[in-house]
Scaffold this motif. Structure first.
Motif, PDB file in Angstrom:
ATOM      1  N   GLY A   1      15.444  23.252  29.205  1.00 35.17           N
ATOM      2  CA  GLY A   1      15.384  24.165  29.813  1.00 35.17           C
ATOM      3  C   GLY A   1      16.952  25.027  29.769  1.00 35.17           C
ATOM      4  N   GLU A   2      17.702  25.050  30.776  1.00 34.67           N
ATOM      5  CA  GLU A   2      18.456  25.661  31.468  1.00 34.67           C
ATOM      6  C   GLU A   2      19.508  25.893  29.907  1.00 34.67           C
ATOM      7  N   TYR A   3      19.540  25.048  29.035  1.00 35.59           N
ATOM      8  CA  TYR A   3      20.767  25.204  27.663  1.00 35.59           C
ATOM      9  C   TYR A   3      20.131  26.263  26.890  1.00 35.59           C
ATOM     10  N   VAL A   4      18.788  26.657  27.191  1.00 32.66           N
ATOM     11  CA  VAL A   4      17.898  27.836  26.283  1.00 32.66           C
ATOM     12  C   VAL A   4      17.383  28.976  26.698  1.00 32.66           C
TER      13      VAL A   4
ATOM     14  N   LEU B   1      24.156  37.502  24.051  1.00 28.98           N
ATOM     15  CA  LEU B   1      23.482  37.787  24.896  1.00 28.98           C
ATOM     16  C   LEU B   1      23.772  36.094  25.825  1.00 28.98           C
ATOM     17  N   ASN B   2      24.638  35.204  24.225  1.00 24.44           N
ATOM     18  CA  ASN B   2      24.392  33.656  25.545  1.00 24.44           C
ATOM     19  C   ASN B   2      25.694  33.944  26.347  1.00 24.44           C
ATOM     20  N   ALA B   3      26.934  34.428  25.921  1.00 22.98           N
ATOM     21  CA  ALA B   3      28.016  34.477  26.672  1.00 22.98           C
ATOM     22  C   ALA B   3      27.570  35.373  28.349  1.00 22.98           C
ATOM     23  N   VAL B   4      26.294  36.303  28.762  1.00 22.98           N
ATOM     24  CA  VAL B   4      26.004  36.613  30.144  1.00 22.98           C
ATOM     25  C   VAL B   4      24.694  36.209  30.203  1.00 22.98           C
ATOM     26  N   SER B   5      24.441  34.610  29.991  1.00 15.95           N
ATOM     27  CA  SER B   5      23.275  34.263  30.028  1.00 15.95           C
ATOM     28  C   SER B   5      23.796  33.842  31.803  1.00 15.95           C
TER      29      SER B   5
ATOM     30  N   ARG C   1      24.589  28.614  33.188  1.00 14.57           N
ATOM     31  CA  ARG C   1      26.258  27.979  33.126  1.00 14.57           C
ATOM     32  C   ARG C   1      26.643  27.183  31.593  1.00 14.57           C
ATOM     33  N   PRO C   2      25.520  26.079  31.809  1.00 14.27           N
ATOM     34  CA  PRO C   2      25.165  25.292  30.315  1.00 14.27           C
ATOM     35  C   PRO C   2      25.098  26.190  29.204  1.00 14.27           C
ATOM     36  N   GLU C   3      23.994  26.823  28.903  1.00 12.07           N
ATOM     37  CA  GLU C   3      23.765  28.074  28.295  1.00 12.07           C
ATOM     38  C   GLU C   3      25.282  29.026  28.159  1.00 12.07           C
ATOM     39  N   ARG C   4      25.645  29.096  28.466  1.00  8.52           N
ATOM     40  CA  ARG C   4      27.038  30.379  28.292  1.00  8.52           C
ATOM     41  C   ARG C   4      27.696  29.109  27.863  1.00  8.52           C
ATOM     42  N   LEU C   5      28.219  27.711  28.539  1.00 10.77           N
ATOM     43  CA  LEU C   5      28.957  26.860  27.063  1.00 10.77           C
ATOM     44  C   LEU C   5      29.120  26.150  26.521  1.00 10.77           C
TER      45      LEU C   5
END
Length: 190
Positions: A94-97, A159-163, A166-170
């Motif tokens: 869940g931390e990736y989405v 949107l992913n860049a400003v999440s 951190r795992p989602e951003r990366l």
């Protein structure tokens, strides 16, 4: 009859030998293409592909850049599909989405994953059609839908860049950027 005598009967003259050497050298220096490079998509699919100019049969799916972009887009969509499937069955991704709201997928996150698993193959079919692998790529609806997908992909990059996650951003930001880039190339057409 001896081997030496047989060879002497079939000996080449100097001119014939020179000509054979030149032909062999030219054959070695000729650019080579893979034997499958000229196979038409109609043989692969069992039907003809309509080309752009005058309704003639196309012999290729598209430009090499479009083909590479389609392969990249399908790879990204496949990875996204696997992640969504794992979330659907309860893997703690869940931390990736969705901004990393919950490490362990909540029922709402699982529903979102189920919806994504319906939408992602649609994206793949859309891009395959626009790239020429499936029919209908030149229809206005497919062209517009491809540009809408491109805009959506660009939005997802932001949107992913400003999440907050951190795992989602990366992970999701580069994946969205690759999808946006490949969708742009496919949307341009060949």
């Amino acid at each position: 009859m001896s081997i030496g005598q047989d060879s002497a009967d079939h000996a080449l003259t100097k001119d014939e030998l020179d000509e054979a050497v030149v032909e062999a050298a030219e054959a070695l220096l000729r650019p080579r293409r893979h034997p499958l490079a000229n196979i038409s998509m109609r043989y692969i699919r069992g039907s003809s592909v309509r080309g752009r100019a005058g309704g003639t049969d196309a012999t290729e799916m598209g430009t090499p850049m479009t083909t590479a972009a389609l392969v990249l887009a399908l790879a990204v969509l496949s990875v996204l599909g696997v992640v969504q499937a794992l979330i659907l069955v309860g893997f703690p991704l869940g931390e990736y989405v969705w901004g990393g709201q919950a490490r362990v997928p909540t029922p709402r996150l699982r529903w979102s994953a189920a919806i994504a698993l319906v939408i992602l193959p649609g994206f793949a079919l859309l891009l395959a059609s626009r790239a020429g692998l499936l029919p209908g790529g030149e229809s206005p609806a497919i062209i517009i839908a491809t540009w809408v997908l491109f805009a959506y992909s660009v939005l997802m990059v932001g949107l992913n860049a400003v999440s907050r996650s951190r795992p989602e951003r990366l992970t999701a930001t580069p994946a969205s950027a690759l999808l946006a880039l490949s969708t742009f190339v496919i949307a341009l057409g060949s």
